[in-house]
Design an enzyme around this catalytic site. Structure first.
Site, PDB file in Angstrom:
ATOM      1  N   GLY A 198      34.398  38.154  68.631  1.00 27.95           N
ATOM      2  CA  GLY A 198      35.124  38.972  69.614  1.00 27.95           C
ATOM      3  C   GLY A 198      35.458  38.138  70.836  1.00 27.95           C
ATOM      4  O   GLY A 198      35.338  36.915  70.812  1.00 27.95           O
ATOM      5  N   ASN A 199      35.895  38.793  71.876  1.00 28.30           N
ATOM      6  CA  ASN A 199      36.124  38.081  73.132  1.00 28.30           C
ATOM      7  C   ASN A 199      35.772  38.984  74.304  1.00 28.30           C
ATOM      8  O   ASN A 199      35.429  40.146  74.117  1.00 28.30           O
ATOM      9  CB  ASN A 199      37.566  37.559  73.225  1.00 28.30           C
ATOM     10  N   ARG A 200      35.852  38.436  75.518  1.00 23.73           N
ATOM     11  CA  ARG A 200      35.309  39.146  76.675  1.00 23.73           C
ATOM     12  C   ARG A 200      36.282  40.110  77.344  1.00 23.73           C
ATOM     13  O   ARG A 200      36.016  40.614  78.423  1.00 23.73           O
ATOM     14  CB  ARG A 200      34.830  38.107  77.707  1.00 23.73           C
ATOM     15  N   SER A 201      37.406  40.393  76.721  1.00 28.23           N
ATOM     16  CA  SER A 201      38.364  41.321  77.351  1.00 28.23           C
ATOM     17  C   SER A 201      37.716  42.693  77.569  1.00 28.23           C
ATOM     18  O   SER A 201      37.098  43.247  76.665  1.00 28.23           O
ATOM     19  CB  SER A 201      39.588  41.473  76.437  1.00 28.23           C
TER      20      SER A 201
ATOM     21  N   ALA B 207      43.811  41.220  74.346  1.00 27.12           N
ATOM     22  CA  ALA B 207      43.390  39.835  74.087  1.00 27.12           C
ATOM     23  C   ALA B 207      43.144  39.742  72.586  1.00 27.12           C
ATOM     24  O   ALA B 207      42.018  39.908  72.107  1.00 27.12           O
ATOM     25  CB  ALA B 207      42.132  39.525  74.877  1.00 27.12           C
TER      26      ALA B 207
END
Ligand code: C5P
Length: 432
Positions: free
Chosen positions: A215-218, A282
């Site tokens: 995943g990512n930090r968005s 994102a």
């Protein structure tokens, strides 16, 4: 004056102004005057603490109406019962709103006149907070703010700057003229009435096995704020959201997705019927080549994951014919303008909103700063709360979209502008 009143959307409106306790209560006096100058009919309700800072008589003189404070004032109730007052109000504006009042409103208290009126009225609620910067930043206050926003309340500010204490930061009550301008923007003519706006927001999760993902930090906050701002401008908004725990802005139709491919499918199903697409998500660039059916076990050595590239949703929407007006985002750590401009060209976008990420900026932060780039030039939108920034961004998008539509309507649009995907490719090929 008449023209101004017609435009500011406040003329003839019955506004209930709630004032809570705090040193900024004195600014509410000027706000009463300005609301009346803008043509609104104003009635003031003070909390018990507000009356310690400014006397009811001051507000009575300024509003030309009796001022109310307690729930149990028999004479006032006989003149106009509190439920009648709740019904009378077409707008409720609270300025200043203390941390305590914000908390009580978020939890639906009805233990004084102002909180009771807010609960008993259907009128849209605008809240201009004023408090110490740490109280504003506190997770409890932010959760209360998110709850109220989720129910459709609009926050005006707070502003940044010097407060009563020798400290500076976010928490200052907006100046009365700023509050009037924001109210005017909210209640004035709407720039996107009847338009269909599609927004994608949040991260995507790419499963590795049944329990792990990439995943990512968005946080999704910017996209959700854009959806809310477009709603406020009268658009019909659809929001395709990756996995985030944010309340859906009131009136927005939300579709939850998980992976980039789910997001692509949800966006492409809606984009052909949309006038504007804002790709604020994102989207993960890569996904595991295959998803393991069972939890991967440690083997005592390194694990190698083979990744495939995800499809570019934004570019796919920009390649549709006909296509909506396409707005992308670019989160960069350096050379912001250069990279964003290259992305605008490569993905054939109409507009790109570039911002800096990393070191407390961008993804998780509540505030943001945007450089807005189109083929005609660049414009900086000043650092602000993400919702305030989204409102500025949506106003610019609406302007540019309307310009493009009128160019197409009058036949002035260049072939490249009308068919950016194919024609600009040809132009480049010829230039080689
Ligand atoms: O190429 P980059 O990821 O930096 O571009 C960011 C912009 O492109 C964002 O608007 C994002 O929503 C969009 N994007 C997309 N599909 C991808 C990757 C990015 O729509 N696979």
């Amino acid at each position: 004056m008449a023209q101004f009143e017609a435009r500011n959307g406040l003329a003839g409106l019955r506004v209930l102004l709630g004032v809570s306790g705090g040193i900024a209560a004195y600014k509410a006096c000027e706000l009463v005057r300005r609301l009346r100058d803008a043509g609104a009919e104003v009635r003031v309700v003070l909390t018990e603490n507000a009356a310690r800072f400014v006397t009811p008589l001051t507000f009575q003189a300024l509003s030309g109406q009796p001022v109310r404070s307690g729930l149990w004032d028999e004479a006032a109730e006989a003149a106009m019962g509190h439920l009648e007052l709740a019904h009378w109000a077409q707008r409720i504006v609270i300025a200043p709103a203390s941390a305590d009042l914000v908390a009580r409103l978020a939890h639906g208290f009805a233990d004084d006149l102002l909180s009771t009126l807010c609960l008993a009225s259907d009128a849209p609620l605008a809240i201009a907070p004023a408090m110490n910067l740490r109280m504003w930043a506190h997770a409890a206050t932010q959760a209360n703010v998110a709850t109220l926003r989720g129910r459709g309340a609009v926050f005006l500010g707070p502003g940044e700057g010097r407060m009563a204490e020798p400290e500076s930061g976010l928490g200052r009550l907006l100046e009365p003229h700023e509050i009037i301008a924001e109210l005017g923007a909210l209640h004035g003519p709407k720039a996107l009435t009847g338009k269909r706006v599609l927004v994608s927001a949040g991260p995507t999760y790419e499963d590795i096995d049944p329990v792990r993902f990439i995943g990512n930090r968005s946080s999704g906050r910017m996209g959700f704020a854009v959806a809310q701002a477009a709603m406020e401008q009268g658009a019909r908004v659809e929001l395709v959201a990756g996995p985030v725990h944010l309340p859906t802005p009131a009136g927005v139709a939300r579709v939850d997705v998980r992976s980039a491919r789910d997001m692509r499918e949800a966006v492409l199903a809606r984009a052909p019927h949309s006038d504007i697409y804002v790709g604020a998500a994102a989207v993960g660039d890569f996904r595991p080549h295959e998803v393991a059916a069972h939890k991967l076990k440690k083997t005592g050595g390194a694990l190698t994951l083979s990744l495939n590239e995800n499809p570019d949703i934004l570019a796919a929407v920009a390649a549709l014919k006909p296509r909506p007006y396409v707005v992308g985002f670019a989160a960069e750590t350096q050379n912001i303008e250069g990279y964003a401009r290259a992305k605008l060209e490569r993905k054939k976008l109409d507009l790109i909103a570039a911002n800096k990420v990393g070191e407390g900026e961008g993804f998780d932060a509540c505030q943001n700063e945007i450089l807005l780039i189109s083929r005609d030039g660049a414009e900086r939108l000043a650092r602000a709360d993400k919702l305030a920034l989204a409102r500025q961004l949506v106003a610019r998008i609406a302007e540019k979209y309307a310009n493009r539509e009128s160019e197409i309507g009058s036949g002035k649009a260049s072939v490249r502008k009308r068919l950016p995907a194919r024609a600009s490719g040809r132009t480049r090929a010829r230039a080689k």
